[in-house]
Write an enzyme that holds these catalytic residues in place. Structure first.
Site, PDB file in Angstrom:
ATOM      1  CE  LYS A 128      -4.337  -1.362   0.006  1.00 25.49           C
ATOM      2  NZ  LYS A 128      -5.353  -0.905  -0.953  1.00 25.49           N
ATOM      3  CE  LYS A 208      -5.391  -9.876  -3.557  1.00 33.85           C
ATOM      4  NZ  LYS A 208      -6.765  -9.650  -3.988  1.00 33.85           N
ATOM      5  CE  LYS A 211     -13.901  -6.456  -3.221  1.00 30.12           C
ATOM      6  NZ  LYS A 211     -13.127  -6.212  -2.000  1.00 30.12           N
TER       7      LYS A 211
END
Ligand code: ATP
Ligand code: MG
Length: 339
Positions: A128, A208, A211
């Protein structure tokens, strides 16, 4: 699909007689194929055997989504999506994280047993920091502590998740051990439960499916959207010509056929011998995904047209959990000398 169940730990005094499971999913976008194959299929299956609690983790999503309208819409869409895919409110409890304030209260208490170094080494935190360098908010660092609180406030012993959550689950276990060591045996160590598709790659064939990355196959979307997404999938990059033999073991499209239809071996062989091309295999996958999720897509549209039904289910879920959450908080506060 087979489920690889980890052995259930022995129940603690005061824990539920039927093993309790918990899992959370972020309202960061519409439920996709990776969510379903990696987690939601297990949610549905396990609700028949276990006391199942499923949570739409909006507090977690706030670490990356800052648009209030979008948050509201996505929360309802995700709830409708999960119900459409088979969650049955008579068999499981579905609720929204922010509707049960005890989660954040417990998270603070758990922060006091969690060394910062454990959080800084978390792979998802590092990811992140790389993907949203201008928004490294404190929530991103503390995310796994809140996740541990989400699970253990209900003393859940099993957590159906995808493999990407394995490190977080390990951290939850460490936090439980740290708490139990300091204040006495209180929480069970939660164990991950994986499906046979623990990591589904995205349409880019590299990361992967997520969303937030936008490399998804939106199983509840219109057939035309599914077609465009599947047809855009990156397959075996070394296969130049249609007549070249393929490498089905690295072809994401071929791999996904394992979960739709019973002719995976044939499809594998077709790619390997160049009897079939990537476009053929993609077209077949589109057809199968569209057919497989047709009923869910219909149910999803019905639920979205009836938001009061969805909101009612979520409210009832949060209410049902109140006594359990309150009891855990009372026990924890007693043990920590807060009363
Ligand atoms: P985000 O990008 O916002 O993190 P996501 O697509 O990763 O969203 P989550 O809400 O984080 O979805 O995860 C919900 C559940 O689905 C988790 O149990 C997670 O492990 C599982 N999951 C997510 N993506 C995949 C995937 N590609 N393959 C298998 N399981 C997955
Ligand atoms: Mg995720």
């Amino acid at each position: 699909m087979t489920v690889e169940l980890a052995p259930a730990p022995a129940p603690l005094a005061g824990a539920a007689p039927r093993p309790r499971i918990f899992s959370g999913i972020q309202p960061s976008g519409i439920v996709h194929l990776g969510n379903d194959l990696g987690a939601v299929r297990n949610y549905v299956m396990l609700q028949y055997e276990y006391e199942a609690i499923y949570c739409i983790v909006d507090y977690h999503a706030l670490t990356s989504t800052h648009d209030p309208d979008l948050m509201r819409i996505r929360t309802r869409e995700l709830a409708a999506g999960l119900l459409a895919l088979g969650l049955d409110p008579d068999r499981c409890t579905l609720f929204v994280q922010s509707h049960r304030p005890e989660h954040t209260e417990l998270a603070w208490l758990l922060c006091t047993v969690t060394p910062v170094s454990w959080l800084e080494r978390t792979p998802t935190y590092k990811d992140k920091v790389a993907t949203q360098p201008d928004d490294v908010n404190h929530g991103l660092l503390t995310y796994p502590v809140l996740q541990a609180a989400d699970i253990i406030i209900y003393k859940a012993s099993m957590v159906p998740v995808g493999k990407d959550q394995a490190a977080h689950l390990e951290l939850s276990r460490e936090i439980v051990r740290a708490f139990n060591y300091r204040y006495g045996e209180t929480f069970p160590e939660p164990q991950a439960v994986f499906t046979s598709a623990p990591v589904v790659l995205g349409t880019d064939g590299v990361k992967k499916m997520s969303k937030s990355v936008g490399n998804t196959i939106d199983i509840l979307g219109e057939p035309d959207l599914i077609r465009r997404q599947v047809m855009s999938m990156v397959t075996d990059t070394q296969r130049g010509l249609r007549s070249d033999p393929g490498r089905p073991e690295v072809c994401n499209v071929c791999q996904l056929h394992r979960f739709f239809g019973d002719d995976y071996q044939e499809i594998w062989e077709g790619e390997r011998t160049a009897r079939t091309g990537c476009v053929d295999t993609k077209k077949l996958l589109v057809e199968r995904i569209v057919t497989h999720y047709a009923g869910a897509r219909e149910r999803y549209a019905e639920l979205m047209a009836n938001p009061a039904e969805v909101d009612g289910i979520l409210e009832a879920g949060a209410d049902r959990l109140k006594p359990m959450a309150k009891a855990t908080m009372a026990e924890v506060k007693e043990k920590m000398g807060l009363r």
